[in-house]
Design a protein around this motif. Structure first.
Motif, PDB file in Angstrom:
ATOM      1  N   ASN A 219      12.771   0.302  -2.193  1.00  0.00           N
ATOM      2  CA  ASN A 219      12.373  -0.671  -1.184  1.00  0.00           C
ATOM      3  C   ASN A 219      10.889  -0.525  -0.911  1.00  0.00           C
ATOM      4  N   GLN A 220      10.380  -1.335  -0.046  1.00  0.00           N
ATOM      5  CA  GLN A 220       8.948  -1.373   0.199  1.00  0.00           C
ATOM      6  C   GLN A 220       8.427  -0.061   0.796  1.00  0.00           C
ATOM      7  N   LEU A 221       9.310   0.725   1.396  1.00  0.00           N
ATOM      8  CA  LEU A 221       8.881   1.958   2.055  1.00  0.00           C
ATOM      9  C   LEU A 221       8.953   3.178   1.145  1.00  0.00           C
ATOM     10  N   ASN A 222       9.807   3.149   0.109  1.00  0.00           N
ATOM     11  CA  ASN A 222       9.940   4.367  -0.705  1.00  0.00           C
ATOM     12  C   ASN A 222       9.400   4.223  -2.121  1.00  0.00           C
ATOM     13  N   PHE A 223       9.133   3.015  -2.594  1.00  0.00           N
ATOM     14  CA  PHE A 223       8.625   2.833  -3.958  1.00  0.00           C
ATOM     15  C   PHE A 223       7.111   3.017  -3.993  1.00  0.00           C
ATOM     16  N   LEU A 224       6.626   3.814  -4.962  1.00  0.00           N
ATOM     17  CA  LEU A 224       5.195   4.070  -5.109  1.00  0.00           C
ATOM     18  C   LEU A 224       4.624   3.349  -6.328  1.00  0.00           C
ATOM     19  N   CYS A 225       5.066   3.766  -7.519  1.00  0.00           N
ATOM     20  CA  CYS A 225       4.476   3.161  -8.726  1.00  0.00           C
ATOM     21  C   CYS A 225       5.364   3.431  -9.930  1.00  0.00           C
ATOM     22  N   ILE A 226       5.047   2.743 -11.014  1.00  0.00           N
ATOM     23  CA  ILE A 226       5.661   2.975 -12.321  1.00  0.00           C
ATOM     24  C   ILE A 226       4.547   3.213 -13.324  1.00  0.00           C
ATOM     25  N   LEU A 262      10.192  -7.163  -4.929  1.00  0.00           N
ATOM     26  CA  LEU A 262       9.650  -6.573  -3.710  1.00  0.00           C
ATOM     27  C   LEU A 262       8.309  -7.229  -3.394  1.00  0.00           C
ATOM     28  N   ASN A 263       7.880  -7.132  -2.167  1.00  0.00           N
ATOM     29  CA  ASN A 263       6.614  -7.748  -1.766  1.00  0.00           C
ATOM     30  C   ASN A 263       5.427  -6.877  -2.156  1.00  0.00           C
ATOM     31  N   ASN A 264       4.330  -7.532  -2.507  1.00  0.00           N
ATOM     32  CA  ASN A 264       3.041  -6.857  -2.733  1.00  0.00           C
ATOM     33  C   ASN A 264       3.092  -5.816  -3.847  1.00  0.00           C
ATOM     34  N   ILE A 265       3.855  -6.084  -4.899  1.00  0.00           N
ATOM     35  CA  ILE A 265       3.895  -5.225  -6.086  1.00  0.00           C
ATOM     36  C   ILE A 265       3.055  -5.885  -7.175  1.00  0.00           C
ATOM     37  N   HIS A 266       2.157  -5.110  -7.785  1.00  0.00           N
ATOM     38  CA  HIS A 266       1.221  -5.703  -8.751  1.00  0.00           C
ATOM     39  C   HIS A 266       1.151  -4.873 -10.028  1.00  0.00           C
ATOM     40  N   HIS A 267       1.063  -5.586 -11.143  1.00  0.00           N
ATOM     41  CA  HIS A 267       0.830  -4.958 -12.456  1.00  0.00           C
ATOM     42  C   HIS A 267      -0.687  -4.857 -12.617  1.00  0.00           C
ATOM     43  N   CYS A 268      -1.276  -3.820 -12.036  1.00  0.00           N
ATOM     44  CA  CYS A 268      -2.731  -3.725 -11.890  1.00  0.00           C
ATOM     45  C   CYS A 268      -3.428  -3.104 -13.095  1.00  0.00           C
ATOM     46  N   HIS A 269      -2.671  -2.585 -14.032  1.00  0.00           N
ATOM     47  CA  HIS A 269      -3.231  -1.938 -15.218  1.00  0.00           C
ATOM     48  C   HIS A 269      -2.184  -2.015 -16.322  1.00  0.00           C
ATOM     49  N   ARG A 270      -2.612  -1.958 -17.555  1.00  0.00           N
ATOM     50  CA  ARG A 270      -1.657  -2.096 -18.659  1.00  0.00           C
ATOM     51  C   ARG A 270      -0.592  -0.999 -18.640  1.00  0.00           C
ATOM     52  N   SER A 271      -0.870   0.135 -17.981  1.00  0.00           N
ATOM     53  CA  SER A 271       0.081   1.243 -17.943  1.00  0.00           C
ATOM     54  C   SER A 271       0.667   1.494 -16.565  1.00  0.00           C
ATOM     55  N   ALA A 274       2.028  -0.885  -9.335  1.00  0.00           N
ATOM     56  CA  ALA A 274       1.812  -0.160  -8.087  1.00  0.00           C
ATOM     57  C   ALA A 274       2.269  -0.973  -6.886  1.00  0.00           C
ATOM     58  N   ASN A 275       2.744  -0.250  -5.879  1.00  0.00           N
ATOM     59  CA  ASN A 275       3.093  -0.839  -4.596  1.00  0.00           C
ATOM     60  C   ASN A 275       1.855  -0.809  -3.711  1.00  0.00           C
ATOM     61  N   PHE A 276       1.234  -1.962  -3.517  1.00  0.00           N
ATOM     62  CA  PHE A 276      -0.024  -2.003  -2.784  1.00  0.00           C
ATOM     63  C   PHE A 276       0.149  -1.692  -1.295  1.00  0.00           C
ATOM     64  N   ASP A 277       1.369  -1.729  -0.798  1.00  0.00           N
ATOM     65  CA  ASP A 277       1.606  -1.332   0.587  1.00  0.00           C
ATOM     66  C   ASP A 277       1.474   0.173   0.779  1.00  0.00           C
ATOM     67  N   GLN A 278       1.456   0.919  -0.344  1.00  0.00           N
ATOM     68  CA  GLN A 278       1.346   2.378  -0.272  1.00  0.00           C
ATOM     69  C   GLN A 278      -0.083   2.864  -0.528  1.00  0.00           C
ATOM     70  N   ILE A 279      -1.042   1.942  -0.637  1.00  0.00           N
ATOM     71  CA  ILE A 279      -2.429   2.337  -0.892  1.00  0.00           C
ATOM     72  C   ILE A 279      -3.018   3.006   0.344  1.00  0.00           C
ATOM     73  N   GLU A 280      -3.585   4.183   0.137  1.00  0.00           N
ATOM     74  CA  GLU A 280      -4.254   4.897   1.219  1.00  0.00           C
ATOM     75  C   GLU A 280      -5.740   4.573   1.249  1.00  0.00           C
ATOM     76  N   LYS A 281      -6.340   4.517   0.059  1.00  0.00           N
ATOM     77  CA  LYS A 281      -7.739   4.105  -0.058  1.00  0.00           C
ATOM     78  C   LYS A 281      -8.018   3.645  -1.471  1.00  0.00           C
ATOM     79  N   VAL A 282      -9.171   2.998  -1.648  1.00  0.00           N
ATOM     80  CA  VAL A 282      -9.628   2.537  -2.957  1.00  0.00           C
ATOM     81  C   VAL A 282     -10.993   3.144  -3.230  1.00  0.00           C
TER      82      VAL A 282
END
Length: 315
Positions: A219-226, A262-271, A274-282
């Motif tokens: 879910n949006q609270l426990n998923f981080l990335c693949i 899920l909301n706000n999930i993005h394929h941000c790189h070929r590998s 990521a769940n952008f709701d879990q971003i702490e900083k960029v």
């Protein structure tokens, strides 16, 4: 003894070939690595002028390659080389990107292209210097240099400002991306505060991620990335406050089709997904951005093609 020698020869030959192949792959990977492309017209003009100015000062102070024998119009003669340098660099910075827009795509600019680009600039400056010396220069200088020698001369003089320029470009673009990354981080924290106020009444999206006959509750609270590792995926998620990782054999594209629900999930790189709701900083450097997710021990790179989307999301 002959059999042993033959075995060692064959084994050694295979080992050497393998080492050469590995070195070749590493070299090609470095050549295909992303490299920043200068796009500011102001910086391009200043850089073109700086190259020409450097050539004038260098030749006037040290007077190498027979310039010390010039008796008349020496500053004017040296100024010709400076003007040629300025014109060639300015044409390369302004003209070539207009003529070859697809080639000068900042999202596809690599170390190999930057090296070829730099070599081309040095080559056309060499042509200009050679022609200038062979025509106008004959009136004030008696020395004759071959075209190949002019390439060597141009490279020996131009290597210093070129290295300085590359370092300057890297530093400038790194500062720009660091500034943008800082703004994105601030916006993320602002959005997070707003989302936390809404979460009490919102229904959290749920999905059972299915692969290899395994079901991973996300879910949006426990998923981080693949993370993609060859033919396998590493799925990172939180359960009961602990970081978990499941390794499965599954295509990344199909995985995104599932978690995209899920909301706000993005394929941000070929590998990476990521769940952008879990971003702490960029964070940012001259080449790209990196995402720092909460409680994750590694950063997630952002492909150059996705960088504009990242900025647009957190405007």
């Amino acid at each position: 003894m002959i059999g042993i020698a033959t075995f060692l020869y064959i084994y050694g030959y295979k080992y050497i070939c393998k080492a050469i192949l590995t070195a070749k792959v590493m070299f090609m990977n470095n050549l295909n690595a992303p490299f920043p492309l200068l796009q500011s017209n102001k910086v391009k003009f200043i850089s073109s002028f700086s190259f020409g100015f450097f050539v004038f000062v260098f030749l006037y102070i040290f007077q190498p390659f027979g310039i010390n024998e010039v008796q008349f119009y020496k500053p004017l003669f040296i100024g010709g080389y400076a003007l040629i340098t300025f014109s060639c660099v300015a044409f390369s910075f302004f003209g070539l990107p207009l003529l070859f827009k697809n080639t000068f795509n900042p999202d596809k600019w690599t170390v190999k292209k930057a090296a070829l680009y730099t070599s081309f600039i040095i080559l056309i400056i060499s042509v200009g210097n050679w022609y200038y010396t062979a025509t106008i220069g004959q009136e004030v200088i008696s020395l004759k240099h071959s075209f190949l020698k002019f390439i060597g001369i141009t490279f020996s003089v131009g290597i210093f400002p070129t290295v300085i320029f590359l370092i300057f470009t890297e530093k400038t673009l790194r500062k720009v991306n660091e500034s943008k990354a800082g703004n994105i981080t601030k916006q993320i924290h602002t959005d997070l505060e707003i989302e936390e106020e809404k979460q009490e009444n919102d229904i959290i999206p749920q999905i059972d991620f299915l692969a290899d006959n395994n079901s991973i509750p996300l879910n949006q609270l426990n998923f981080l990335c693949i993370k993609s590792e060859g033919n396998y995926l590493e799925v990172f998620f939180f359960i009961d406050g602990k970081l978990n990782k499941s390794v499965i054999r599954y295509p990344l594209k199909k995985a995104f089709e599932q978690v995209n629900e899920l909301n706000n999930i993005h394929h941000c790189h070929r590998s990476f997904i990521a769940n952008f709701d879990q971003i702490e900083k960029v964070s940012g450097n001259a080449r790209n951005y990196e995402l720092h997710l909460r409680n994750l021990t590694f950063t997630i790179p952002v492909s150059r093609g996705f960088s504009k989307d990242l900025i647009a999301i957190y405007k």
